[in-house]
Design a protein around this motif. Structure first.
Motif, PDB file in Angstrom:
ATOM      1  N   SER B 115       0.845  -1.204   0.000  1.00  0.00           N
ATOM      2  CA  SER B 115       0.000   0.000   0.000  1.00  0.00           C
ATOM      3  C   SER B 115       0.878   1.251   0.000  1.00  0.00           C
ATOM      4  O   SER B 115       0.514   2.269  -0.599  1.00  0.00           O
ATOM      5  N   GLN B 116       2.051   1.151   0.629  1.00  0.00           N
ATOM      6  CA  GLN B 116       2.988   2.272   0.615  1.00  0.00           C
ATOM      7  C   GLN B 116       3.446   2.572  -0.825  1.00  0.00           C
ATOM      8  O   GLN B 116       3.508   3.718  -1.252  1.00  0.00           O
ATOM      9  N   LYS B 117       3.746   1.490  -1.555  1.00  0.00           N
ATOM     10  CA  LYS B 117       4.150   1.651  -2.960  1.00  0.00           C
ATOM     11  C   LYS B 117       3.021   2.232  -3.797  1.00  0.00           C
ATOM     12  O   LYS B 117       3.238   3.054  -4.689  1.00  0.00           O
ATOM     13  N   ALA B 118       1.809   1.795  -3.524  1.00  0.00           N
ATOM     14  CA  ALA B 118       0.650   2.297  -4.276  1.00  0.00           C
ATOM     15  C   ALA B 118       0.508   3.801  -4.073  1.00  0.00           C
ATOM     16  O   ALA B 118       0.296   4.554  -5.034  1.00  0.00           O
ATOM     17  N   ALA B 119       0.650   4.255  -2.825  1.00  0.00           N
ATOM     18  CA  ALA B 119       0.525   5.685  -2.528  1.00  0.00           C
ATOM     19  C   ALA B 119       1.661   6.470  -3.186  1.00  0.00           C
ATOM     20  O   ALA B 119       1.449   7.582  -3.688  1.00  0.00           O
ATOM     21  N   ALA B 120       2.855   5.888  -3.187  1.00  0.00           N
ATOM     22  CA  ALA B 120       3.996   6.563  -3.822  1.00  0.00           C
ATOM     23  C   ALA B 120       3.720   6.773  -5.306  1.00  0.00           C
ATOM     24  O   ALA B 120       4.040   7.826  -5.865  1.00  0.00           O
ATOM     25  N   GLU B 121       3.094   5.809  -5.951  1.00  0.00           N
ATOM     26  CA  GLU B 121       2.794   5.952  -7.381  1.00  0.00           C
ATOM     27  C   GLU B 121       1.745   7.039  -7.609  1.00  0.00           C
ATOM     28  O   GLU B 121       1.850   7.813  -8.568  1.00  0.00           O
ATOM     29  N   ALA B 122       0.769   7.128  -6.717  1.00  0.00           N
ATOM     30  CA  ALA B 122      -0.246   8.193  -6.843  1.00  0.00           C
ATOM     31  C   ALA B 122       0.427   9.560  -6.722  1.00  0.00           C
ATOM     32  O   ALA B 122       0.106  10.486  -7.472  1.00  0.00           O
ATOM     33  N   ARG B 123       1.387   9.678  -5.803  1.00  0.00           N
ATOM     34  CA  ARG B 123       2.122  10.950  -5.645  1.00  0.00           C
ATOM     35  C   ARG B 123       2.940  11.253  -6.904  1.00  0.00           C
ATOM     36  O   ARG B 123       2.990  12.383  -7.367  1.00  0.00           O
ATOM     37  N   ARG B 124       3.596  10.236  -7.446  1.00  0.00           N
ATOM     38  CA  ARG B 124       4.399  10.404  -8.670  1.00  0.00           C
ATOM     39  C   ARG B 124       3.546  10.930  -9.817  1.00  0.00           C
ATOM     40  O   ARG B 124       3.963  11.827 -10.546  1.00  0.00           O
ATOM     41  N   LEU B 125       2.373  10.304  -9.987  1.00  0.00           N
ATOM     42  CA  LEU B 125       1.566  10.632 -11.164  1.00  0.00           C
ATOM     43  C   LEU B 125       0.908  12.001 -11.047  1.00  0.00           C
ATOM     44  O   LEU B 125       0.640  12.655 -12.053  1.00  0.00           O
ATOM     45  N   GLY B 126       0.642  12.433  -9.830  1.00  0.00           N
ATOM     46  CA  GLY B 126       0.031  13.753  -9.641  1.00  0.00           C
ATOM     47  C   GLY B 126      -1.399  13.810 -10.156  1.00  0.00           C
ATOM     48  O   GLY B 126      -2.034  12.777 -10.373  1.00  0.00           O
TER      49      GLY B 126
END
Lengths: 413, 413
Positions: B115-126
């Motif tokens: 879930s941490q990785k999933a959130a990091a990807e959401a932050r990356r994509l903006g």
């Protein structure tokens, strides 16, 4: 093996029977681990060795220079239609941050359905302008609507209008649906016009080699920024994509996004793949394994040169048989543009396509129906189709032509 | 079968042996076509039937309502980390075109590495702001740094701070690396707090069910916007992703892009997949076939209820054996948060992990090394691991514990 058909399908397509026999064993026990290849961890040393071997086979067979990385991913050519745009626009943004979107140009060479789709995806994604370098339909001798040729690039006529500093230059080496392919002989006017490209040491040249990959050598391989291919034609099951990418095209897409480029899904970033040795996330382990077996077999058989010779012979025989049918079979594409991999033709007369296919089916020769958008007949001669199997087809064609001539004669009587 | 190990690996992971035997035959000849499953066209009627059967098995086994479509794609959970953001931000944009990016909120429930990785990807994509609904590390009793629990949501203590109108609400049902999972019993304080969600008929609730898919029923399935899973845990080879998506979340991403949303690669658009019955491009035919065989077997064995019961029994026995080891084995996660699928523990003493693994290896029990980021032991009890095989492991654990106690006693003497 008893009960096996000859599969002339366009993809997923025939694989060597001995590879499938070996893979069947690997499904239950991979390399003596007691664990099947579909069950083993992608982080295990055994799978790691399998992945390295596949990479090394590709590097050796195609003579890929050290300037280029070999990456593996999923999603096939359609996912790469997006990935090339996102990665190469990011690269262009980092090189030229001052340009506006409408000043970034992506050059597309359009010679068939797949390159047309690729250009459509570039337009969808935006971030740059699509320049159609050439659209081969304009050079169709038939109706100005057909992808039946490779446009000319001779001294006195050059159909290709490349841009001076594009973000990418796309071409599709072999058009699976339409059956046209750039000539392999670099002296042919139907070869890809490498000499017409803008002069630059690091050209962003992208080749979609999905349906010809590993069937013959790739001219000017080292000059490419990206060459990609889905595995499911010559080398393995669907679900594996191979990307050969020049290292200057592996860029920090997040840095480019900060300058205004579109965000790139993490699994589509070439840098993610490269930084993690294609193991950022779980790859298609089973497809990678089978592709490794196929390429091992290629090496054992004599490498790319062997296949190139066989493939040249196969297509020559088939086009020749079409030629000799005296109009019963009619090739659909211009002579110098005929694909080695996907030979397309029509059969003269009402319902003749259906008769051709039904007759072949009885003899265990299958999957020759043309693409739903193109109709007619399409015979795919990928690596796993042997010269002997091609000969069987040609025997059938000769017999079919005799019968059709008889039919025409009796109908006329 | 002679020579087969027991594979307790976390994924790709064990598959039923009889399915692999069947698949080995299918590799050479699929359904009597004379063509292997890896070679047959994805447009053939035989493969079409195979794909429909897989979809229908999933719908029946999980009782998926007609409000939800079942889609198939490639790229696993990591590709879905991006796809959910892109598709659901597009949906939110179409519903609320007036909002600025910083006013769009994506809610992430963080309970482990995935879930941490999933959130990091959401932050990356903006394109929106990530709101951490809860981070379970704050509730770790050990060190405030461990993903070793499911945060509380009782009447008097509620750790979850959901937003009023988020674009998506993400949770990961089972954390494969950390070995924590939401309790299946909805009365447990460690279950997912469905009753705490904002009140809305069409909640954008996204569940990553990659490593628990088909191991037990999915609570509140019909209330989810998206549930996805990679196949490579309980149901098949890597390279296949299953997406269950409520139809209001299948949106025109191009229309959203015109309103300012990020462009979505065509193969990541749920609408592309849905409009083409998951055959927009060539899917992972081989993985789809094997998954179909696995689910057919599930039905034959008694469906999800049968597996749920067996899985409940397996994990209970294993956690019990850890409990009874009197400190030789030490569970790493809180009692109510223990995963059914991935049981993680440490072995007390220097080098004891290595002894545990080496001893198991001699008995043909493999792949129990903890994730490289977590260390220790991880035993994965996916569907293909039988209760009998779990019993074998427990016998080994008992013997190992006896030996370790002897070692401790003799070292003390």
């Amino acid at each position: 093996m008893e009960g096996r058909s000859i599969n002339f399908g366009a993809g997923p397509s025939a694989l060597p029977e001995d590879v499938l026999q070996e893979a069947a064993k690997g499904l239950l026990n991979f390399e003596g681990t007691g664990i099947g290849i579909a069950e083993i961890s992608h982080r295990s040393k055994e799978f790691g060795a399998c992945l390295s071997k596949l990479e090394s086979h590709i590097r050796t067979l195609l003579d890929v220079p050290q300037t280029h990385s070999i990456l593996f991913t999923q999603g096939g050519g359609s996912a790469q239609f997006s990935a090339i745009v996102l990665n190469l626009l990011a690269r262009h943004r980092l090189l030229h941050p001052e340009l506006k979107d409408e000043e970034r140009v992506m050059d597309y060479v359009i010679t068939g359905s797949w390159s047309q789709k690729a250009a459509a995806e570039a337009r969808r994604l935006g971030g740059g302008k699509v320049n159609v370098v050439v659209d081969s339909r304009e050079f169709s001798t038939k109706d100005k609507k057909s992808f039946d040729n490779i446009p000319p690039h001779g001294d006195n006529n050059n159909a290709y209008k490349f841009s001076p500093d594009p973000a990418l230059i796309f071409y599709c080496e072999n058009e699976t649906v339409d059956g046209v392919q750039f000539a392999h002989d670099q002296a042919s006017p139907a070869s890809f016009p490498f000499h017409r490209l803008p002069q630059s040491a690091l050209l962003p040249l992208v080749g979609d080699h999905s349906s010809s990959f590993m069937s013959r050598s790739i001219p000017h391989l080292a000059d490419h920024a990206v060459i990609y291919a889905g595995a499911q034609k010559n080398i393995g099951p669907a679900g594996l994509t191979i990307i050969i990418v020049r290292q200057d095209c592996i860029v920090d897409v997040d840095a480019a996004a900060k300058l205004g480029a579109s965000p790139v899904p993490i699994t589509m970033s070439y840098k993610t793949l490269a930084d993690h040795g294609s193991l950022y996330n779980t790859p298609s382990t089973l497809a990678i394994y089978v592709a490794g077996l196929v390429l091992q077999r290629m090496k054992n058989m004599g490498g790319l040169e062997y296949y190139e010779n066989v493939n040249r012979a196969k297509q020559a025989k088939l086009y020749n048989a079409i030629e000799e049918s005296e109009g019963i079979l009619r090739r659909k594409v211009r002579e110098d543009a005929g694909s080695w991999m996907n030979v397309v033709f029509d059969v003269a007369g009402d319902g003749a396509d259906t008769r051709f296919i039904a007759g072949a089916d009885k003899l265990g020769m299958k999957a020759m129906k043309g693409h739903r958008s193109a109709g007619g007949i399409r015979v795919s001669l990928y690596n796993a189709i042997s010269e002997k199997e091609t000969d069987q087809l040609i025997e059938y064609i000769k017999e079919f032509v005799r019968q059709e001539k008889g039919r025409v004669a009796s109908e006329a009587a």
